[in-house]
Design an enzyme around this catalytic site. Structure first.
Site, PDB file in Angstrom:
ATOM      1  N   GLU A  30      45.131   6.250   2.960  1.00 25.65           N
ATOM      2  CA  GLU A  30      44.482   6.698   4.025  1.00 25.65           C
ATOM      3  C   GLU A  30      43.416   7.853   3.830  1.00 25.65           C
ATOM      4  OE1 GLU A  30      48.189   4.485   4.974  1.00 25.65           O
ATOM      5  OE2 GLU A  30      47.632   6.234   3.559  1.00 25.65           O
ATOM      6  N   HIS A  76      58.030   4.727  11.854  1.00 33.90           N
ATOM      7  CA  HIS A  76      56.941   3.903  12.573  1.00 33.90           C
ATOM      8  C   HIS A  76      56.817   4.225  13.986  1.00 33.90           C
ATOM      9  CE1 HIS A  76      57.208   1.577   8.672  1.00 33.90           C
ATOM     10  NE2 HIS A  76      56.110   1.313   9.131  1.00 33.90           N
TER      11      HIS A  76
END
Length: 307
Positions: free
Chosen positions: A41, A111
């Site tokens: 990321e 998540h």
């Protein structure tokens, strides 16, 4: 919008992405414009900053917003300050980073998170959260054309639950402008993303059951947020409820409540109420008890009206 400088990249976007948002783009525009990246990321956002600084228009994807945090330094200390530190001699405007956020029904604590409030604390960024397919397209096109870097949060739940007609042509929805989702005169409910639908459902329930008229505002943009629209509504209704999925402490709802309490203090008929996630990690089970629901918002409406 036609821009040959737009490039799309992220983990698995070449295959369509886990939510199929980029399906077919690589076949249509080629591997030089739509391509997969390593699982990094920080690298994804760092590359986006560099590409934007060199005149390209990067649209990067963080596969799940839960994993956006390794790139936090790139957002805060690089992207947000690029224009300011150079006196506008150079910038990374035109950079858009998409990130699916929020509950998905079965995502558990890695998540399902809603990290939008972290990024609203960073001058120089824009934070955008659409509430449906039509809004998503218009806001995304506006974000791609925006002169500042944009963090674009998309509610995971809506990928499978939101259905509506979306125009095929180009159109934009201005960044920083809220939407009046439902008119009313008794209570103002402010929400964004998936919670707009929850707020509208709650408003319909109290209207049908007891004739309470709720005005629902889809904030759309959190940084900068549309204070004028919210203030005008609360000045009319005298009551404010803010709904978001993120934990209540230091959630963005606190900023809205603080600002509106100051501006509308003498016109408030009841204390502002926040209906939010709880101050715990997102649960592995009992997700429906954690995420703000229609009954929880209905209870908040009754609390505000009966105060």
């Amino acid at each position: 919008m036609h821009n040959s400088g737009v490039i799309v990249f992220g983990e698995d976007v070449g295959f369509g992405g886990v939510f199929r948002c980029t399906l077919g783009l690589q076949e249509k525009f080629g591997r030089h414009r739509v391509f997969n990246t390593p699982i990094s990321e920080q690298g994804i956002v760092g590359f986006a900053i560099g590409a934007a600084a060199q005149g390209l228009t990067p649209v990067a994807e963080i596969q799940f917003a839960d994993y956006i945090h390794p790139a936090f330094d790139q957002f805060v200390n690089e992207a947000a300050k690029y224009r300011y530190r150079s006196g506008n001699s150079f910038n990374c405007g035109g950079m858009t980073v998409r990130a699916p956020y929020g509950a998905v029904g079965h995502g558990g604590h890695y998540h399902s998170q809603s990290p939008e409030a972290f990024y609203t604390h960073v001058p120089g960024l824009r934070v955008v959260v659409p509430s449906g397919p039509r809004e998503a397209k218009g806001l995304l096109l506006a974000s791609i054309q925006h002169p500042d870097p944009v963090v674009f949060f998309e509610a995971k739940m809506m990928y499978r639950t939101a259905v509506e007609e979306v125009p095929t042509g180009d159109y934009t929805i201005p960044v920083g402008q809220a939407r009046l989702a439902r008119e009313g005169g008794d209570v103002t409910i402010v929400a964004w993303g998936q919670m707009v639908a929850v707020a509208e459902q709650a408003a319909a329930v109290v209207q049908e059951q007891g004739g309470v008229s709720c005005e629902v505002i889809d904030l759309r943009t959190l940084l900068p947020w549309d204070r004028a629209t919210v203030e005008a509504s609360v000045s009319k209704t005298g009551r404010l409820i803010v709904v978001h999925e993120a934990p209540i402490t230091s959630g963005f709802g606190a900023e809205i409540v603080a600002a509106i309490s100051k501006r509308c203090f003498l016109r408030l008929e009841s204390p502002p109420v926040r209906v939010c996630g709880y101050d715990t990690p997102f649960p592995l089970i009992y997700e429906p008890l954690y995420v703000p629901s229609t009954p929880r918002v209905v209870d908040a409406i009754h609390e505000a009206v009966k105060f």
